[in-house]
Design a protein around this motif. Sequence first.
Motif, PDB file in Angstrom:
ATOM      1  N   SER A  75      14.571  40.540 -70.957  1.00  0.00           N
ATOM      2  CA  SER A  75      13.699  39.485 -71.449  1.00  0.00           C
ATOM      3  C   SER A  75      14.234  38.991 -72.784  1.00  0.00           C
ATOM      4  O   SER A  75      15.055  39.661 -73.416  1.00  0.00           O
TER       5      SER A  75
ATOM      6  N   VAL B 137      17.752  30.328 -72.553  1.00  0.00           N
ATOM      7  CA  VAL B 137      17.583  31.439 -71.616  1.00  0.00           C
ATOM      8  C   VAL B 137      18.351  32.620 -72.180  1.00  0.00           C
ATOM      9  O   VAL B 137      19.495  32.481 -72.592  1.00  0.00           O
ATOM     10  N   HIS B 138      17.717  33.765 -72.219  1.00  0.00           N
ATOM     11  CA  HIS B 138      18.389  34.925 -72.794  1.00  0.00           C
ATOM     12  C   HIS B 138      19.550  35.366 -71.923  1.00  0.00           C
ATOM     13  O   HIS B 138      19.617  35.025 -70.741  1.00  0.00           O
ATOM     14  N   ALA B 139      20.476  36.135 -72.502  1.00  0.00           N
ATOM     15  CA  ALA B 139      21.652  36.597 -71.772  1.00  0.00           C
ATOM     16  C   ALA B 139      21.215  37.440 -70.582  1.00  0.00           C
ATOM     17  O   ALA B 139      20.218  38.151 -70.638  1.00  0.00           O
ATOM     18  N   SER B 140      21.999  37.363 -69.512  1.00  0.00           N
ATOM     19  CA  SER B 140      21.521  37.895 -68.242  1.00  0.00           C
ATOM     20  C   SER B 140      21.442  39.412 -68.216  1.00  0.00           C
ATOM     21  O   SER B 140      20.782  39.980 -67.364  1.00  0.00           O
ATOM     22  N   HIS B 141      22.149  40.087 -69.139  1.00  0.00           N
ATOM     23  CA  HIS B 141      22.081  41.545 -69.066  1.00  0.00           C
ATOM     24  C   HIS B 141      20.869  42.099 -69.805  1.00  0.00           C
ATOM     25  O   HIS B 141      20.657  43.306 -69.804  1.00  0.00           O
ATOM     26  N   PHE B 142      20.090  41.227 -70.433  1.00  0.00           N
ATOM     27  CA  PHE B 142      18.819  41.677 -70.992  1.00  0.00           C
ATOM     28  C   PHE B 142      17.706  41.338 -70.011  1.00  0.00           C
ATOM     29  O   PHE B 142      17.820  40.413 -69.222  1.00  0.00           O
TER      30      PHE B 142
END
Lengths: 598, 326, 223
Positions: free
Chosen positions: C24, C17-22
Amino acid sequence: MAAHTHASHADHAHGGGHHGSYLERKGGLLTTIWDWATTVDHKKIGVMYLFAILFMFFLGGVAALAVRLELFEPVRVLADGKITGQFFGPADATNINAGNNIYNRLFTLHGAIMVFMVIVPSVPASLGNFFLPIMIGAKDVAFPRLNLLSWYVYVLGSIFAVCSIILGGVDTGWTFYTPYSTTTDADHIKVVFMVLSAFILGFSSILTGLNFVVTIHKLRAPGMGWFDMPLFCWAVYSSAIIQVLATPVIGITLLLLAFERIFRIGIFDPALGGDPVLYQHFFWFYSHPVVYVMILPGMGIISEVLAVHAHKQIFGYRAIAFSSLGIAAVSFIVWGHHMFTSMSELASAVFSALTFLVAIPTAVKMFNWIVTLYKSSISINAPMLYVLAFLFLFAIGGLTGLPLGTLSTDLHLHDSYFVVAHFHYVMMGGTIMALMAGMHHWWPKMFGKAYNEKAAMLGCVIVFIGFNITFMTQFFLGTQGMPRRYASYIDEFHTLHQWSTIGSGIILIGFLIHLFVFLASLAVGRKAEQNPWGGLTLEWTIPSPPIEHNFEHEPIVKHGPYDFDSVLPPTWDPADYPVPNPSAGGRPAVAHSPEPKD
Amino acid sequence: MSHSPAANSPEVFDEVDPHGQHHYGQHESHVIVGPFMLRSVLAVLLLFTVLTVGFAQAEIAIQNWFGYELPWWVNVVGAMSIATIKSILVMAIFMQLRYDNPINTVAMLFCFFALGLFLLFTGLDLFTRGTIYDFKAGQVVKGGTGQGVATANGVPIADAARDRFKQLIATPEVKEHLIVTNAVRAAAEDAAVHGQPAAAAALNAMADRMMDLHAVKVHTPEAGQQNRTAAEISRMADAMRSAGNAAGADTLAAAAKSIKGLNLAEAGASYSVEAEFARLAAFAHGGEHHHAPIVSTANESRARSGLSGALTTESGRGTHAPAAGH
Amino acid sequence: MSTLSSSSGKSFWQRYVHASHFRSAAEEFDAVKLGFWLFLTTEVLLFGGIFCAYFIFRTLYPDAWREGSHLLDWRLGGLNTAVLLISSYTMAMSIYCVQKGYFTRAKWNLFITLLCGAAFIFIKIAYEYIPKWSVGKRPGALFDYPFAEHAQLPLWWSVYYCGTSIHAAHVLIGMVLIARVLYRTHKGYYGPTHYTMVEVTGLYWHLVDLIWIFLFPLLYLIH
């Protein structure tokens, strides 16, 4: 600009749920320390940077005061062999050089700490780290772990510098010019330590700059086009580009210098076929652009603070934005003006002509700020006072740069106190004043505590007066022929030197007042409002202090950062808003109204 | 395992439209560059490597065979153009700049531009350092030229290194080593004249090993070289005999005998450090100048380059150093 | 994003799962690449200092530079160029294989890349540094080569050793990164939907190649 209205996206599943203040303690003391030491939150890293930088500012300031104390009296050897006027040195000194060497170490210490550990990272790494992501509506910087790493690298570099000081200090001057830096203390490791310190700090600077560029490119909130960004972001962006492009050159320079000391490779050594002036080219290819890394974010703060406290749309938004980029571009082709006395005549003439290009974007900013102030509704408070101090001092600093950029006058003023006064007017009168403006402006947002406005204003006035007494005198000293980096002087300069030292004491008093104001604010300050000044940028739409992920939902930007004429600042009562909208004849519209702007 | 990025990531970031609401200007982040393309690029890169080496060799060949020296920039421009093409290929295909967000290309171009400024303005100073303008000629005394001579304690480092080496080859052990080496070389020539190519080659190879700078300078020879060398040649003779070359083995045995009977004192009387040095220098250049015109002797070339200890100035900044003119 | 559901049977890259501040994974990938390209610009400018020193002293002392260039063996330099170019190719191939999910081939390619890096370092040290250093072809004040024809030859060796040793240090760092990627590919960290670190390591390795593409003709061929 494309349409700005569309629904906000739902937070990612793991992104929500942090609605407490970022300052909220997670447990006991050790847990809290561990939490801060391993945080990837840009706000905490910004705060850690701020305190680290302020600590180094304290160290550099102590060195500065020591330098001024030494210069209070000229050093004299009397007929009986006794030495008078030497403040630092062995008590029963018979050798005048013993004390003078201490003086050399003190001014090197002051310069190196203030440049590499304070002014370069001051605004971008502390306030920039804290506010840049919030201002563009992002949850964090693009690479949060890299951000934390850059702080640790900064600390590591500072430790190297402190080690070098403990080992006895360095007397090369902060520029490490060869052959001083290759020949002094030739058998000692401390110069290598200092050089490595600057080398390591460069990495910290690169990481921060790289992070900011990517953050601005990739993480702007919906509706935040390039020209909807607050000017602070433009300024930080420009300086970040310089950091990325210029810093590696100082890396290789210092590496070669270390090789030179350890192996005597001879690239900078004329005895081995090298050229010591080549070192100056290498050094200033980095260090001149970095002068603008020091000042550009400060200029960004000025644009921000000035517009908010004048409650007026900033004049010439695009001109200011592009002038930041212009300064960044020009910064790479003017480094030679530091070397007029050592370069070939042709190169000096070319660099002198190019140097004047810097005046254009700088003046664009200056004039736009002044026009913004014209007929605005100025609130006089500590941040605004610092802005006014900046405008006044930076104008002097900028204008005295012209005779230094002019080849023929520089040959006389080179390495005199005129240069010292000039760069203190732009560095301290510029960057430090802007940092103080920004710290007061954003203090309530950062820590959720208000500070004592009257005391802060008093501190500002005292710093301003002390600053001018300290450095205005140095302009006169310089034009009269006082060379820099001397522990003593002729009797004609006595009075002016004494005034300068007195001025530095006044600056100390001013900063002590600020220290108490900030400490008192942290200890007993009343809770700050969400938007004490009436700002329109995104940081004022969130609580003070901000929550862990900055925004409950991703913000959608619908108005410009300075639309004070048409938008009511968030959380402000229309009745309290000082500026009636002249065109509409009534109160400005409420911020975040459903209508799109334009 | 085919991967469709569009299905997995509907929002590809775009500057004008950060949320990808309109999907215009959308670029493909996950480009797959196939093996054929990669192999082609590798082939071209290797070809260009051969080309750039060939280009440099061709220039030397022209110089050696026709005595025509091409202008200095032909070599530089040729090599740099090929390097530039190679680097563009690596960046465009291997590093995928061609398929990437253009901002990455812009970043790289800015970087090269900054590098260009760095070289340009530094050169502007360094290369005009000694310039004196006519209208000032009466007032200005010419200073440094930006050219220095490498010195240590007033002696040019290159000269010091040479003098140290000459002292070394004057020591008895090295002297013996070199006399024996010359005898081996003479024996090799003798063998060649008498139609024994195998023996000549073996002796020449031995002499080459003994003349190598490693053998002379790094592994400093010890006394007794004469007997050891003779013994080794005898062993070589035995080996050659068992390989079936009796005539060659006889030649080698004779060579071993003559070296063993060599009168060192007599040979040492005519030993000249300068001549030995010249011989070793010529050998070093012949052995290492894989693409260079062979320099006759070091002394000659030193005379040609105008280098000697007297040419260093006190400051170490020789104003008489070889001119930088092209 | 169905692939993001956390089922224990799936590999790391399938669960990534990508980092939450991105917003997508694609945006994160793009951001990392931009960040890394910026880092590469700093690397180019770091070597810029060496190139500048080369440029200045070559112009000032062309004869010494010509002599120095003749003391290097173009065959070793050319061999190392070929080794690095091949390793660049295998690195690019490993990215292709990870993108396609051919993990065994990807690992072989990474392994060959690693071997090429080691070969480069071995040739550099065993056939260039040690023989040259021992006969006195050393930088600056350490110079002890008896047959110098030009007084500035020590300076040539300074530039040679600075440039090639800093480059060799980059090769070593690149090898560490590749070893890490190899290990993590083996452990199933990377796959068709998540291979950012493979790509980034590849970029770094190509830059090392790129620098050598310029160092090789400058040091070995230009005379």
